[in-house]
Design a protein around this motif. Structure first.
Motif, PDB file in Angstrom:
ATOM      1  N   SER A 191      25.180  18.481  48.452  1.00  0.00           N
ATOM      2  CA  SER A 191      24.544  17.154  48.509  1.00  0.00           C
ATOM      3  C   SER A 191      25.230  16.236  49.509  1.00  0.00           C
ATOM      4  O   SER A 191      24.578  15.502  50.244  1.00  0.00           O
ATOM      5  CB  SER A 191      24.588  16.464  47.134  1.00  0.00           C
ATOM      6  N   ALA A 229      27.176  22.269  44.106  1.00  0.00           N
ATOM      7  CA  ALA A 229      26.009  21.391  44.274  1.00  0.00           C
ATOM      8  C   ALA A 229      26.419  20.048  44.882  1.00  0.00           C
ATOM      9  O   ALA A 229      25.726  19.508  45.752  1.00  0.00           O
ATOM     10  CB  ALA A 229      25.316  21.174  42.920  1.00  0.00           C
ATOM     11  N   LEU A 230      27.549  19.526  44.456  1.00  0.00           N
ATOM     12  CA  LEU A 230      28.042  18.241  44.987  1.00  0.00           C
ATOM     13  C   LEU A 230      28.413  18.382  46.459  1.00  0.00           C
ATOM     14  O   LEU A 230      28.080  17.511  47.275  1.00  0.00           O
ATOM     15  CB  LEU A 230      29.252  17.793  44.167  1.00  0.00           C
ATOM     16  N   ASN A 278      21.243  10.331  37.451  1.00  0.00           N
ATOM     17  CA  ASN A 278      19.963   9.624  37.436  1.00  0.00           C
ATOM     18  C   ASN A 278      20.000   8.647  36.268  1.00  0.00           C
ATOM     19  O   ASN A 278      19.870   9.041  35.119  1.00  0.00           O
ATOM     20  CB  ASN A 278      18.797  10.605  37.292  1.00  0.00           C
ATOM     21  N   CYS A 281      25.169  12.241  43.769  1.00  0.00           N
ATOM     22  CA  CYS A 281      26.200  12.641  42.796  1.00  0.00           C
ATOM     23  C   CYS A 281      25.592  13.377  41.604  1.00  0.00           C
ATOM     24  O   CYS A 281      26.310  13.775  40.688  1.00  0.00           O
ATOM     25  CB  CYS A 281      26.957  11.414  42.297  1.00  0.00           C
ATOM     26  N   GLY A 282      24.271  13.519  41.593  1.00  0.00           N
ATOM     27  CA  GLY A 282      23.611  14.188  40.478  1.00  0.00           C
ATOM     28  C   GLY A 282      23.438  13.297  39.266  1.00  0.00           C
ATOM     29  O   GLY A 282      23.275  13.775  38.146  1.00  0.00           O
ATOM     30  N   ARG A 319      28.834  22.999  39.642  1.00  0.00           N
ATOM     31  CA  ARG A 319      28.642  21.554  39.853  1.00  0.00           C
ATOM     32  C   ARG A 319      29.326  21.109  41.140  1.00  0.00           C
ATOM     33  O   ARG A 319      28.796  20.275  41.874  1.00  0.00           O
ATOM     34  CB  ARG A 319      29.185  20.767  38.665  1.00  0.00           C
ATOM     35  N   LEU A 342      22.050   9.609  43.096  1.00  0.00           N
ATOM     36  CA  LEU A 342      21.318  10.877  43.120  1.00  0.00           C
ATOM     37  C   LEU A 342      22.098  11.959  43.854  1.00  0.00           C
ATOM     38  O   LEU A 342      22.072  13.124  43.456  1.00  0.00           O
ATOM     39  CB  LEU A 342      19.935  10.690  43.724  1.00  0.00           C
TER      40      LEU A 342
END
Length: 150
Positions: A146, A142-143, A59, A56-57, A139, A54
């Motif tokens: 996270s 976002a990573l 699912n 790592c984005g 991306r 999760l």
């Protein structure tokens, strides 16, 4: 050692002739401790792996040892930040699960899963320190958020 299934799990030690009083998984105490179980079949390990995915984005449904390695080898090619982070996360995960198993078995020390996940995140942050990251890609941003990558 893990990839070659050479880790001294309880089941493997018993097969070598050592007398082990309990062959159960140190995390769940439900089934025999094998490499496949302690890394991707045990609910404890699955929860940690799911949290890593999760971050790592990703699912997806978690498979077994061979399935997870096959998925990683097939899907994670190239030099993207996601690929780098995921490869580091996978190796760190295997190391941390085995270390946690040994700490519980030989030292009676139990760490909360949040602490274990934090140690994986810290490991990745340290390993990526100084790597060039394309911050114009959403991306990647976002990573980095996270995983706490600066």
């Amino acid at each position: 050692m893990a990839i070659l299934d050479r880790l001294p799990t309880r089941v493997r030690l018993m097969r070598m002739g050592l007398v082990i009083e309990n062959d159960r998984c140190i995390f769940c105490d439900l089934v025999p401790e094998t490499r496949n179980h302690i890394f991707f079949e045990c609910d404890y390990a699955k929860s940690l792996w799911k949290a890593i995915l999760l971050l790592c984005g990703v699912n997806r449904r978690i498979s077994h040892w061979e399935g997870e390695l096959s998925w990683a080898a097939h899907c994670l090619k190239g030099k993207s930040l996601l690929t780098r982070v995921f490869k580091l996360a996978l190796t760190s995960y295997v190391y941390v699960i085995w270390r946690e198993r040994n700490k519980r078995l030989y030292g009676g020390l139990l760490r909360p899963m949040s602490d274990i996940l934090l140690s994986i995140k810290t490991d990745i942050q340290i390993r990526l320190d100084g790597w060039p990251i394309n911050r114009s890609d959403s991306r990647n941003i976002a990573l980095c958020v996270s995983w706490g990558i600066s």
